[in-house]
Structure formats: C-alpha cells, structure tokens
Design an enzyme around this catalytic site. Structure first.
Site, PDB file in Angstrom:
ATOM      1  N   GLY A 253      16.631 -14.125 -17.392  1.00  0.00           N
ATOM      2  CA  GLY A 253      17.897 -13.407 -17.465  1.00  0.00           C
ATOM      3  C   GLY A 253      18.459 -12.996 -16.128  1.00  0.00           C
ATOM      4  N   ASP A 254      17.832 -13.447 -15.019  1.00  0.00           N
ATOM      5  CA  ASP A 254      18.345 -13.106 -13.692  1.00  0.00           C
ATOM      6  C   ASP A 254      17.957 -14.226 -12.738  1.00  0.00           C
ATOM      7  OD1 ASP A 254      19.392 -11.628 -11.450  1.00  0.00           O
ATOM      8  OD2 ASP A 254      19.066  -9.785 -12.577  1.00  0.00           O
ATOM      9  N   ASP A 255      18.071 -13.977 -11.422  1.00  0.00           N
ATOM     10  CA  ASP A 255      17.842 -15.032 -10.434  1.00  0.00           C
ATOM     11  C   ASP A 255      16.489 -15.723 -10.649  1.00  0.00           C
ATOM     12  OD1 ASP A 255      20.238 -14.170  -9.351  1.00  0.00           O
ATOM     13  OD2 ASP A 255      19.279 -13.005  -7.761  1.00  0.00           O
TER      14      ASP A 255
END
Length: 449
Positions: A253-255
């Site tokens: 859900g992120d980098d």
C-alpha cells in the site's frame, strides 16, 4: 488463490520483452551484488519445537522463541546456530534476534504476530527522527527486532512472516493509535545481514527496515499487503550503507523500495547518510512509488543504482522527493531500464513532499539535489510523463534524462512539468521541458551509465 488475467499476462510479456531488449548484454541483466555478504554455514541446528513451540495457530509461542534465542546467544556455538521453524502456524508476540543466528522458515511455516496491541512493547524513537514517525514519543517495537547485531540471516523455503496488520491499519484509520505502529522487521545498528526466500505479508507499518546498518543483502523475497493498507512500504534502507536489494516481488500500500536517512533537524544532527545501495530486478505494484528516494533525506543519500525495474498499476514509477527543512543532499543517483504500465506519473522529482516532525525544523535548511541520471524508461498508459519541481533557493542540478519513451492514455495525456531545474536530455518522448536543454548526438548524458 492468485489468478492471472489476460492483461496481467500481456503486461508480463511486454515487460520481459522490454527488459530483454534494453539490457546492454546478458551479463548486465544477470549481474548481482548479493555476494557482498557470504551466506554462513551453520553446523549447529535447533528447532523451535525443542523449546515447546507449537504450530497450531492458537498457542502463543513467545516463551519458546525467547528461550531458543537465549540459548543461541549464550552458548555461542562456533559458526552460529540455525533456528528451524517447521511447517505450521506459530503465533507469537514480538521478539529480538541475536548475532550469529539464522532464522529458517520451512515450506509451510508461518510466523504470525499476535493482535494484542495493548501489551505490545514500546521502544525509544530513532535519534535521526527525534520522535515516532507517526506520533510524538516512543514507538511500538517491530515484530522481529534486532539492535547491535552481526551475522544474521532470515531465510528458508518461502515460509511466511505475517504481521496481521489489519488491527493496526484500522487503528490508524480511526485515529486511535497511541504510538507509531510497529514495522514487521527492523534491524538497527547491525551488519552482515541476509534476508532471502521468505514471504512477508500484512505488516502493520513498514515491512523491512534496516536502519544504521551496513552490508545488507535482501533478495528473492515476496512482500504483500493490500493496496489500501496505510504506509506498508516494502523495503526501506535508512541511514544505511552497502545494501543490495534484488530479485523480489513487492505489492503493498505504499512505496515498494524507499531510501531514507533521517527527518529534518534530527536527521541533520545525526548526519548518517544512506549510500552505496543497489536495487535490481524488482517487480511490483502500488498506488504510490516503485523506486523512491525520500522524503526523509536529512542525513544525505548518495551513490544509488536502480536497474531492471518492472512496475504495473502504479502511482509513480520513480519518485525522488524531499522538502524544505530537510537539509542534506541527494546525489549521484543512477536509474535505468525501467518499465512502467498504468501509472499516474512515470518520473517525479519534487522538493515539496513530506511532513515535518515538529515546528522546530529550519525552513532555511534546503536540500541539495544533483546528479540524477535516469536512462531507458518505457511507459505504457501513463497519464503524466513527468514532473521535476525543484526549490527556488536550491534548484535541482545535473538532471539527465535519456532514452525515455512515455506513452499516455487517450484524452488524459499531459507532458512534462518543470521548475527550478537545470539539466540535459537526449531522445526523450514526449519532448521534455525547456529547462532540460536537449544535447546533441556528440554528447549523450546516458554515457555516465
């Protein structure tokens, strides 16, 4: 069970074809840095079941893990000890590793974090952050933790480490967190680390966080979290050096990979950069960035190589980000052979990203960004080719773009957007912004690769 659609298979075919064509030679695409830390041979082997471990998914095995690791720490067998986790679901609270040990997860083995957030241990904030990353004060200890260690291996036969992060994500969403969420794995002040052949999933916060570490190899791992899970970064080297990240699949859900080095005045004072980091053959998907640098860059980030990156369904392919108050520098960055499909941006370099730890940061502490070389990027169905937004008091310099082809979606396509940037470009389509003056054939900025 995973199912693969026709579009997924087509993406895989196009990506593999692109990377095969773009590789300057077979040896380039097969290069590896994983040899910087030799894999130790452990003659002493123990099983968690010898210490009362039960893999029934219900029994809490914290005591068994602590006793097994105590045994490794105090008996100090020559060459270290391998702790074997057999098939089964082993529920446990967070625990600390020790030096000269291998945590080995067999096929079908699952280490699963308890969901008792009330009794989760707290530790001090990192000095380069000055406080918890999400909230002031202490932070929750990572599920698997280590501090001041040497010669640690986490590996196996693709067993799973499951953070059961949903309870933490819901606390974040409802704003009921009291402290910063725990990472899945954090190794601090440690060296000679290998993490390989393990599946990491559902981390409460960042997945793999080597901080103040050196000589770290992370390869052949799979990292999974729902795309709406908050701040579930894949691999975040932080104020660390000599790091190798290769041959992994990350969908979070992120980098996917984010290089960091401290936060504003605390990172400036701690002054420990991230340097000599290689990222190679990463495949993945996220609403955020595939390869990220920042935005916590206050200790400095330099000598980074990222190549043969394959990304689909992205927010941003390559994202270099910092802000006023950060200070520090980002320099000597080389990124090449990137395939991006279905993304908002192919490339984004920004000087206005990220929050601040408190009101005491120095707005005059401007980061220096220079020597960014991005070569051989192919984008399909990308809404914005790129954005490079420097700072008025500290323009980004030495930006070099070459052999870049970005193709946009119908009726939504926008071209490059730039300000406060100085650089060059060669064979970039669509035509780059005027700040990146086009070089002639006699000079190619790609020659630095």
């Amino acid at each position: 069970m995973w199912r693969f659609s026709a579009s997924t298979l087509l993406f895989s075919y196009l990506a593999v074809t692109f990377l095969a064509i773009s590789s300057s030679s077979l040896s380039d695409s097969e290069a590896t840095c994983s040899g910087i830390v030799p894999l130790p041979n452990r003659n002493d082997k123990i099983s968690i079941t010898e210490f009362g471990g039960v893999g029934d998914g219900r029994t809490v095995n914290t005591k068994a893990f602590k006793e097994a690791i105590y045994r490794i720490q105090h008996l100090r067998r020559r060459g270290g000890t391998l702790l074997y986790i057999p098939p089964g679901v082993f529920l446990t609270e967070s625990f600390n590793l020790t030096s000269h040990m291998t945590l080995f997860l067999a096929k079908g083995a699952v280490l699963k974090a308890v969901q008792d957030t009330l009794n989760w241990p707290l530790i001090d904030p990192l000095p380069s952050y000055g406080r918890g990353r999400e909230l002031p004060g202490a932070r929750y200890m990572s599920f698997i933790h280590g501090d001041g260690l040497r010669d640690v291996v986490i590996t196996g036969e693709n067993g799973t480490i499951d953070g059961q992060g949903e309870v933490w994500w819901n606390m974040w969403r409802s704003r009921t967190l009291k402290f910063t969420r725990p990472n899945l794995i954090e190794l601090k002040n440690s060296k000679e680390i290998i993490i390989s052949n393990v599946v990491f999933q559902n981390s409460p916060f960042w997945n793999i966080h080597p901080v103040y570490c050196s000589d770290v190899v992370i390869h052949h791992v799979t990292i999974l979290a729902p795309q709406d899970s908050p701040n579930t970064d894949g691999i975040d080297p932080d104020s660390s050096s000599n790091v190798c990240i290769e041959d992994s699949y990350i969908s979070t859900g992120d980098d996917l990979v984010a290089i960091k080095s401290g936060w504003d005045e605390y990172g400036i004072a701690f002054a420990r950069p991230s340097s000599n980091i290689t990222i190679r053959r990463i495949t993945g998907s996220t609403p955020f960035a595939g390869i990220a640098i920042g935005s916590e860059t206050s200790g400095g980030i330099k000598n980074i190589v990222a190549e043969h990156i394959t990304l689909s369904n992205m927010g941003v392919g390559v994202n270099i980000k910092t802000n006023i108050g950060r200070g520090g520098y980002i320099k000597n960055i080389k990124i090449s052979n990137v395939y991006v499909e279905n993304a908002r941006y192919a490339i984004k370099i920004a000087g206005d990203t990220g929050d601040h730890p408190d009101a005491f940061y120095n707005p005059n502490a401007l980061p220096v960004v220079k020597g960014i070389h991005i070569n051989n990027v192919w984008g399909v169905n990308v809404r914005n080719a790129g954005s490079i937004q420097g700072l008025k008091g500290s323009p980004f310099t030495g930006i070099c773009l070459s052999e870049i082809n970005i193709h946009g979606s119908l009726n939504k396509y926008r071209t490059w957007k730039c300000s406060d940037v100085i650089g060059t470009s060669l064979k970039v389509s669509p035509w780059p912004c005027s700040e990146l003056r086009t070089t002639g054939e006699s000079y190619s900025c790609s020659s630095t690769f």
